[in-house]
Write an enzyme that holds these catalytic residues in place. Structure first.
Site, PDB file in Angstrom:
ATOM      1  N   LYS A 287      61.691 -24.097  26.280  1.00 57.84           N
ATOM      2  CA  LYS A 287      60.694 -24.351  27.329  1.00 57.84           C
ATOM      3  C   LYS A 287      60.564 -23.083  28.172  1.00 57.84           C
ATOM      4  O   LYS A 287      61.572 -22.469  28.511  1.00 57.84           O
ATOM      5  CB  LYS A 287      61.175 -25.517  28.185  1.00 57.84           C
ATOM      6  CG  LYS A 287      60.081 -26.257  28.895  1.00 57.84           C
ATOM      7  CD  LYS A 287      60.585 -27.628  29.325  1.00 57.84           C
ATOM      8  CE  LYS A 287      59.478 -28.472  29.881  1.00 57.84           C
ATOM      9  NZ  LYS A 287      59.862 -29.868  29.994  1.00 57.84           N
ATOM     10  N   GLU A 373      60.987 -46.589  31.522  1.00 59.85           N
ATOM     11  CA  GLU A 373      60.756 -47.345  32.757  1.00 59.85           C
ATOM     12  C   GLU A 373      61.139 -48.811  32.613  1.00 59.85           C
ATOM     13  O   GLU A 373      61.670 -49.421  33.549  1.00 59.85           O
ATOM     14  CB  GLU A 373      59.284 -47.219  33.189  1.00 59.85           C
ATOM     15  CG  GLU A 373      58.913 -45.860  33.783  1.00 59.85           C
ATOM     16  CD  GLU A 373      58.662 -44.779  32.732  1.00 59.85           C
ATOM     17  OE1 GLU A 373      58.676 -45.104  31.524  1.00 59.85           O
ATOM     18  OE2 GLU A 373      58.453 -43.605  33.111  1.00 59.85           O
ATOM     19  N   ARG A 401      54.084 -49.631  33.170  1.00 59.36           N
ATOM     20  CA  ARG A 401      54.845 -49.880  31.947  1.00 59.36           C
ATOM     21  C   ARG A 401      55.781 -51.075  32.081  1.00 59.36           C
ATOM     22  O   ARG A 401      56.073 -51.749  31.111  1.00 59.36           O
ATOM     23  CB  ARG A 401      55.743 -48.671  31.674  1.00 59.36           C
ATOM     24  CG  ARG A 401      55.117 -47.530  30.977  1.00 59.36           C
ATOM     25  CD  ARG A 401      55.155 -47.779  29.498  1.00 59.36           C
ATOM     26  NE  ARG A 401      54.225 -46.896  28.831  1.00 59.36           N
ATOM     27  CZ  ARG A 401      54.561 -45.759  28.280  1.00 59.36           C
ATOM     28  NH1 ARG A 401      55.800 -45.362  28.303  1.00 59.36           N
ATOM     29  NH2 ARG A 401      53.645 -45.035  27.675  1.00 59.36           N
TER      30      ARG A 401
HETATM   31  C1  LIG Z   1      55.785 -43.165  30.875  1.00 55.08           C
HETATM   32  C2  LIG Z   1      55.983 -41.798  31.473  1.00 55.08           C
HETATM   33  N1  LIG Z   1      57.027 -41.554  32.283  1.00 55.08           N
HETATM   34  C3  LIG Z   1      57.190 -40.326  32.832  1.00 55.08           C
HETATM   35  C4  LIG Z   1      56.305 -39.328  32.573  1.00 55.08           C
HETATM   36  C5  LIG Z   1      56.452 -37.984  33.276  1.00 55.08           C
HETATM   37  N2  LIG Z   1      56.689 -36.906  32.322  1.00 55.08           N
HETATM   38  C6  LIG Z   1      55.715 -36.066  31.939  1.00 55.08           C
HETATM   39  S1  LIG Z   1      56.219 -34.947  30.845  1.00 55.08           S
HETATM   40  C7  LIG Z   1      57.799 -35.527  30.907  1.00 55.08           C
HETATM   41  C8  LIG Z   1      58.860 -34.878  30.092  1.00 55.08           C
HETATM   42  C9  LIG Z   1      58.476 -34.856  28.667  1.00 55.08           C
HETATM   43  O1  LIG Z   1      59.486 -34.237  27.917  1.00 55.08           O
HETATM   44  P1  LIG Z   1      59.174 -33.841  26.443  1.00 55.08           P
HETATM   45  O2  LIG Z   1      58.441 -34.931  25.747  1.00 55.08           O
HETATM   46  O3  LIG Z   1      60.431 -33.394  25.813  1.00 55.08           O
HETATM   47  O4  LIG Z   1      58.149 -32.649  26.571  1.00 55.08           O
HETATM   48  P2  LIG Z   1      58.409 -31.164  27.104  1.00 55.08           P
HETATM   49  O5  LIG Z   1      57.836 -31.126  28.479  1.00 55.08           O
HETATM   50  O6  LIG Z   1      59.873 -30.904  27.102  1.00 55.08           O
HETATM   51  O7  LIG Z   1      57.672 -30.300  26.187  1.00 55.08           O
HETATM   52  C10 LIG Z   1      57.910 -36.606  31.764  1.00 55.08           C
HETATM   53  C11 LIG Z   1      59.141 -37.351  32.057  1.00 55.08           C
HETATM   54  C12 LIG Z   1      55.224 -39.631  31.733  1.00 55.08           C
HETATM   55  N3  LIG Z   1      54.275 -38.724  31.455  1.00 55.08           N
HETATM   56  N4  LIG Z   1      55.092 -40.848  31.194  1.00 55.08           N
END
Ligand SMILES: Cc1ncc(C[n+]2csc(CCOP(=O)(O)OP(=O)(O)O)c2C)c(N)n1
Length: 639
Positions: A287, A373, A401
């Protein structure tokens, strides 16, 4: 239009333009995209770190697959900037996340290459499952690509989908796992531990070499190549237990692969594609890759930024005031220090929801459950049953959710759980799936639920203290995405409600919920300037509806409600229902968010656009009063 430093990039107008590039050109293109992203996103704000991590991966996906015939489904979608750049949208990057500008997520309105625009995590595999089934049923030739982060893989929906996908061994579906080891903070849970085990296994390099040598020895494709890779893996299963996780499910697995090596990723993807069955391609990425300040930022590797300096990564602009998140963060720490029952839960958002202070002080009383969630809420019910008082800190939009869990697992069981909903109301640049505009509508049907929407810092402190005393029902505190305004003191109180303005001979009762209490006062002032008497009230606790409000409404000629929740089923609608049930027929004008998916844009901008300004509301109220005062025969007949 990108200028000279983006010579190669500006020649890419569609994924087709990638096809004939040499490996040197591909490397140069990645570098140009990296500079382009840093230059643009540092100015607009947005999801910089995730996108810097998927440059090579996205190029490889677009070279191997034929989008949009082969649908590419981005999980969450915050990592789709490179995809946007490669599908003809680079010129619009200066408008990213602004009203009428480029969306920060995939958007069907923007491009035929964008299939899914829901930015709630962990949905990609389910969409992909359905799309792949439709391709199979309709005997089409495409392959569906699900592009999923290791964080999004922690969500329950991902596992429900995997369980189904693994059982359909003829689905044309390739799952690209973008494993950077992080959600915002490092990804948590058993799956994350498995992936880390694989990634950090000291024999990984050796194994990778072995795989490479075997695969490159002959031009193997499809089943043969996969079987060799799979065979090697199975042979090494004892050392590489994590791979067993997927293969035990029945899923074909390829990896781990260096996600920054375009050629290597392409090779794996081509093999996976030719297999015409669900294959999981496990790619390791970093990242924030290539932006030193981000790479060093352990807190979130610059997951999302505002305007920042493109070298140092430091915020640009003057010091802002305290946010609601920050105030909640301080208060929770304070309350947790004296009340040992307090425990906190987050779904992969320790910092964005402000739990970091509490987590640092009480690591064993703070639980990050991953992007889960539903589990967070029912786990909170369990904690409450065990005699603790859980505080679930979650963005308003993501609580959608877990509605069933709030209703059945918490409320039905009379569990004392406090929900702190951050980003309630119009949030702004993240658009339709991030506006927290439904919570009051869906939560008000939950029997026994208490809901406070603080208008200022003092009200937030009070609400938190009170919520910790409610041990037999869910309590919700909704906070906007803004800075905390100066305290707005009450001029009087009435049965727990705050009277904010009172003039002689009040005819209009103006009720403002949460941050819109300020708007309510402004409306009251405008009306009183025009000689119309008002009472302006902040109900403080919106739910249950305070019985004193019914009596108060009966003493006025008109009730105005103002909220930043959708009007359908919102607080104004609920109050109207309560008034009519009590045979109070005072007319009610409900001002809130229209029943529509709101676009992205500034919060202030959007509030104005939908008519939630004091000017518009006051004008409506005056018209209503004037109409009510007209002698009956002069009133236009309605029909
Ligand atoms: C249901 C839900 N909960 C929380 C989020 C907030 N959120 C956005 S991106 C993220 C992290 C995603 O991690 P990953 O899929 O590994 O993607 P990366 O950013 O590491 O590329 C979170 C928790 C969301 N988008 N949807």
């Amino acid at each position: 239009m990108p200028a000279a430093p983006y010579g190669l990039l500006s020649s890419i107008r569609s994924p087709q333009d990638l096809r004939d590039l040499t490996s040197d050109q591909l490397r140069d293109l990645s570098l140009e995209i990296r500079s382009f992203l840093i230059e643009n996103v540092c100015q607009t704000g947005g999801h910089l770190g995730p996108n810097l991590g998927v440059i090579e991966l996205t190029i490889a996906v677009h070279r191997v697959f034929d989008s949009p015939r082969d649908p590419i489904i981005f999980d969450t979608g915050h990592q789709s900037y490179v995809h946007k750049i490669l599908t003809g949208r680079q010129d619009q990057f200066p408008t990213l996340r602004q009203r009428h500008g480029l969306s920060g997520y995939p958007s069907q309105a923007e491009s035929e290459h964008d299939w899914v625009e829901n930015s709630h995590a962990s949905t990609a595999l389910s969409y992909a499952d359905g799309l792949a089934k439709s391709i199979r049923l309709r005997r089409q030739s495409g392959t569906v690509v699900a592009f999923v982060g290791d964080g999004s893989l922690t969500g329950g929906m991902s596992w429900e989908a995997l369980n189904n996908i693994a059982a359909s061994d003829d689905l044309p579906l390739v799952i690209v796992v973008n494993d950077n080891g992080r959600s915002y903070t490092p990804t948590v849970g058993g799956l994350a531990r498995h992936l880390t085990g694989l990634r950090t296994n000291p024999r990984y390099e050796q194994i990778l070499e072995l795989v490479k040598r075997n695969v490159s020895r002959a031009p193997l494709v499809g089943n043969v190549a996969y079987d060799i890779m799979h065979g090697i893996k199975i042979g090494l299963k004892d050392v590489l237990a994590p791979q067993g996780l997927f293969s035990d499910l029945g899923l074909k697995y390829v990896g781990p692969i260096d996600g920054h090596d375009i050629a290597e990723v392409e090779r794996a993807l081509r093999q996976a594609k030719q297999f015409r069955a669900p294959v999981l391609v496990h790619c390791i990425t970093r990242k924030g890759n290539g932006f030193e300040a981000a790479e060093k930022h352990e807190e979130d590797r610059f997951h999302a930024v505002g305007k920042i300096n493109s070298t140092t990564g430091e915020a640009v602009g003057g010091a802002a005031g305290q946010t609601w998140t920050d105030l909640f963060s301080e208060e929770l720490l304070r309350l947790g220090s004296t009340d040992e029952r307090v425990v906190a839960i987050t779904a992969a958002m320790v910092y964005p929801t402000g739990l970091h202070r509490f987590a640092q002080a009480f690591p064993d009383r703070c639980f990050d459950v991953g992007i889960a969630e539903q589990h967070a809420v029912t786990s909170a019910a369990g904690l409450a049953m065990g005699g603790l008082h859980p505080v679930v800190a979650v963005y308003s939009t993501f609580l959608n959710r877990a509605f069933d869990q709030v209703l059945m697992d918490v409320a039905l069981h009379r569990c004392g759980v406090t929900f702190v909903l951050d980003r309630a109301g119009i949030t702004g640049p993240d658009g339709p799936s991030h506006h927290g505009m439904w919570d009051m509508s869906i939560l008000q049907v939950v029997p026994g639920l208490h809901l406070a929407a603080p208008r200022d810092g003092s009200r937030l402190r009070d609400a938190l203290v009170r919520s910790l005393t409610i041990n037999d029902a869910p309590t919700v505190i909704r906070l906007p995405k803004e800075q905390v305004p100066l305290d707005l003191p009450a001029v009087d109180q009435l049965d727990g409600m705050d009277i904010l303005l009172k003039t002689e001979q009040p005819r209009v009762l103006v009720l403002g919920v949460g941050p819109l209490a300020v708007t309510a006062v402004a409306v009251g002032q405008r009306l009183s300037d025009q000689g119309i008497g008002v009472t302006v009230v902040d109900p403080v606790w919106a739910l249950p509806v305070n019985p004193a409000l019914i009596t108060l409404a009966a003493d006025h000629d008109l009730v105005i409600t103002i909220e930043d929740n959708v009007v359908v089923g919102g607080w104004g609608a609920r109050l109207t229902q309560e008034l009519r049930s009590a045979d109070v027929d005072t007319p009610v004008r409900v001002f809130g968010i229209p029943q529509a998916f709101l676009p992205h844009g500034g919060r202030g901008e959007l509030l104005k656009e939908i008519g939630l300004s004091s000017q518009n509301i006051a004008r409506n109220a005056v018209e209503a009063i004037v109409r009510a005062d007209e002698p009956l025969e002069e009133q236009p007949t309605r029909g």
